[in-house]
Design a protein around this motif. Sequence first.
Motif, short mmCIF file in Angstrom:
data_model
loop_
_atom_site.label_atom_id
_atom_site.label_comp_id
_atom_site.label_asym_id
_atom_site.label_seq_id
_atom_site.Cartn_x
_atom_site.Cartn_y
_atom_site.Cartn_z
N ILE A 224 0.84 -1.20 0.00
CA ILE A 224 0.00 0.00 0.00
C ILE A 224 0.87 1.25 0.00
O ILE A 224 0.59 2.22 -0.72
CB ILE A 224 -0.96 -0.01 1.21
CG1 ILE A 224 -1.90 -1.22 1.12
CG2 ILE A 224 -1.77 1.28 1.28
CD1 ILE A 224 -2.76 -1.44 2.36
N ILE A 225 1.96 1.23 0.78
CA ILE A 225 2.90 2.36 0.79
C ILE A 225 3.54 2.52 -0.58
O ILE A 225 3.63 3.65 -1.12
CB ILE A 225 3.98 2.16 1.88
CG1 ILE A 225 3.35 2.20 3.28
CG2 ILE A 225 5.09 3.21 1.75
CD1 ILE A 225 4.31 1.83 4.40
N ASN A 226 3.98 1.41 -1.16
CA ASN A 226 4.64 1.46 -2.48
C ASN A 226 3.71 2.00 -3.56
O ASN A 226 4.17 2.61 -4.53
CB ASN A 226 5.13 0.07 -2.87
CG ASN A 226 6.24 -0.44 -1.97
OD1 ASN A 226 6.86 0.34 -1.23
ND2 ASN A 226 6.50 -1.74 -2.00
N ASN A 227 2.40 1.77 -3.39
CA ASN A 227 1.42 2.25 -4.37
C ASN A 227 0.91 3.66 -4.03
O ASN A 227 -0.09 4.12 -4.60
CB ASN A 227 0.24 1.28 -4.46
CG ASN A 227 0.64 -0.04 -5.10
OD1 ASN A 227 1.60 -0.12 -5.85
ND2 ASN A 227 -0.12 -1.10 -4.79
N ASP A 228 1.62 4.33 -3.12
CA ASP A 228 1.35 5.73 -2.77
C ASP A 228 -0.04 5.94 -2.16
O ASP A 228 -0.65 6.98 -2.36
CB ASP A 228 1.52 6.62 -4.01
CG ASP A 228 1.70 8.09 -3.63
OD1 ASP A 228 2.24 8.36 -2.53
OD2 ASP A 228 1.28 8.97 -4.41
N CYS A 229 -0.51 4.93 -1.42
CA CYS A 229 -1.81 5.09 -0.76
C CYS A 229 -1.67 5.07 0.77
O CYS A 229 -2.67 4.95 1.48
CB CYS A 229 -2.76 3.97 -1.20
SG CYS A 229 -3.43 4.22 -2.86
N ALA A 230 -0.44 5.17 1.26
CA ALA A 230 -0.22 5.21 2.71
C ALA A 230 1.05 5.98 2.99
O ALA A 230 1.92 6.11 2.13
CB ALA A 230 -0.15 3.79 3.28
N TYR A 231 1.17 6.49 4.21
CA TYR A 231 2.33 7.26 4.61
C TYR A 231 2.65 6.96 6.07
O TYR A 231 1.80 6.50 6.83
CB TYR A 231 2.09 8.77 4.41
CG TYR A 231 0.87 9.29 5.13
CD1 TYR A 231 0.96 9.86 6.42
CD2 TYR A 231 -0.40 9.24 4.54
CE1 TYR A 231 -0.16 10.34 7.07
CE2 TYR A 231 -1.52 9.73 5.19
CZ TYR A 231 -1.40 10.28 6.46
OH TYR A 231 -2.51 10.76 7.12
N THR A 232 3.89 7.21 6.46
CA THR A 232 4.34 6.93 7.82
C THR A 232 4.51 8.23 8.61
O THR A 232 4.93 9.25 8.05
CB THR A 232 5.67 6.16 7.82
OG1 THR A 232 6.66 6.95 7.16
CG2 THR A 232 5.51 4.83 7.08
N VAL A 233 4.17 8.14 9.89
CA VAL A 233 4.33 9.29 10.80
C VAL A 233 4.73 8.75 12.17
O VAL A 233 3.92 8.10 12.83
CB VAL A 233 3.02 10.11 10.93
CG1 VAL A 233 3.25 11.29 11.87
CG2 VAL A 233 2.51 10.56 9.60
#
Length: 412
Positions: A29-38
Motif C-alpha cells: 500500500i505504501i509502495n502504491n502511494d496510498c499510505a504514509y508513515t508518521v
Amino acid sequence: MADLQCLPPNEQPRVSDHMDQIRDMIQKIINNDCAYTVDGDVYFSVDNFPNYGRLSGRKLEDNRAGERIAVDSRKRNPADFALWKAAKQGEISWASPWGPGRPGWHIECSAMSATYLTETFDIHGGGMDLTFPHHENEIAQSCAACPTSNISYWMHNGFVTANDEKMSKSIGNFFTIREVTKLYHPLALRHFLLGTHYRSPVNYSIAQIEISSKAIFYIYQTLEDCGGAISQFQEKIKTSGKKYSTTDDAQECIKNLRSHFEEKMCDDLHTPTILNAALQVALGSMNNILKMLKKRLQKPQKLSNIESLIGLEKEVRDVLDVLGLLSSSTYTAVLTQLKEKALKRAGLTEENILQRIEERALARKKSDFELADQIRSDLTPKGIALLDFGNDTIWQPCVPVKPAKALDQQIL
C-alpha cells in the motif's frame, strides 16, 4: 454452533500468526502511494484512493471528524485510518520496517482473507454496523495493495432485538444461544432465525420461538408419518414388479417447491418466504396423502400415492438440508427431543402428562365432559396439547395459549 447445524469453518486463522502477511500488505500500500508513515504509525491516505466510499455511499465531506475521538493532527486527512500503530509502553508489539507496533483494526481482515481466499472471492459478511468504516476501509486497503482485488457480494445482517428492544447486558435482556437451547431445540432457534430475512432486524421473543418450535415439530411429525407409510408399502411396490407414477397433484407440488425454493434463494436468500409458502404446501400435500391412505383405495391408487410420498419427502428433505434444518438424527429422535424440551418448559414430566390423560379418559367415560375439557385447558397454557384419536389420546407440544378468561382479563 454444531447444535445449530452450522458447518465448521475450513480455517480459523489468528492475527498473531499472520504478521508477515500484514506487514507485506502494508508495504504494498505504501509502495502504491496510498499510505504514509508518521512517527512509527502508518496511515492510509483516503485522498489517494478515489473510490473511497463506494460500499457505504458516503462522501468524504460528509464524514464529521472528532465526533467520537480527537482528531490526530498528524493525519493528512482526518478520515485517514491506521494500518500500523506504533507500540505504546505496556502493549504487545511486533517488529516492522516502521518500528515496533501492532496492526490497525482493519488490515488484519484484508491480509488474512487474501491469504486463504485470494484477492478475489465471492461473499464477505458481517453486521450492518460494519459497513462503515470497517468494510469500507477493507475495500480501500485491499484494492490499494492489489488493484484487481474484488468481492462479488457484501452481505450485512440486521441486529437482534428482544421484545422490540435493543439487546443489551445493561438492561438485562441479553442472552446466549446456550441459554435459549436449554429450553428450545436448536432447530427451533435456527428456524426462528431463518424466519426473518438476514438483512432485517431479528426480534427475539418467546412467542416467536414457540411458533418456530411448533413448526419444527410439524415438519418432523409429517416426515415421521411419511416414513412409516412408505416403509409399510415399499415392499409391495418392489414385489409387484410394476412402476407406479406419482399423482399429477404431487408432481405439480414437487415442481412448485423446487422452482419456488430456487427462485427465493436466488432473491437474496429470501428464506422467510420459503418456510411460509411452498414448503407448507408440500407438507400439507403429504398429510393429505397420508389421510387418503387410511381410506379403502384400489391397490394402484394406493401405491401411486406412496410414490407421491416418496417424491415429496425427497424434495422436502432437499430443501431442509440446504436450509440446515435437516437433522442427522432420526425423525423419532428429533420429535423426542422436542417433547423433552416442551416438558422442561412446562415444568412437567411424561408421567404427569400420562396421569392427566388417564384422569381425562376416566372423566369422559363418566360423561364428565366439563372435567375432561378442564384437564385439556389446564395443559394448553403450559404448551401441552392433548389430541384425541378415537378412544386414544396422545400429547404433543403446542404454542402456549392463555385460557379465554385470562385473555378477557388481559384485555380489560
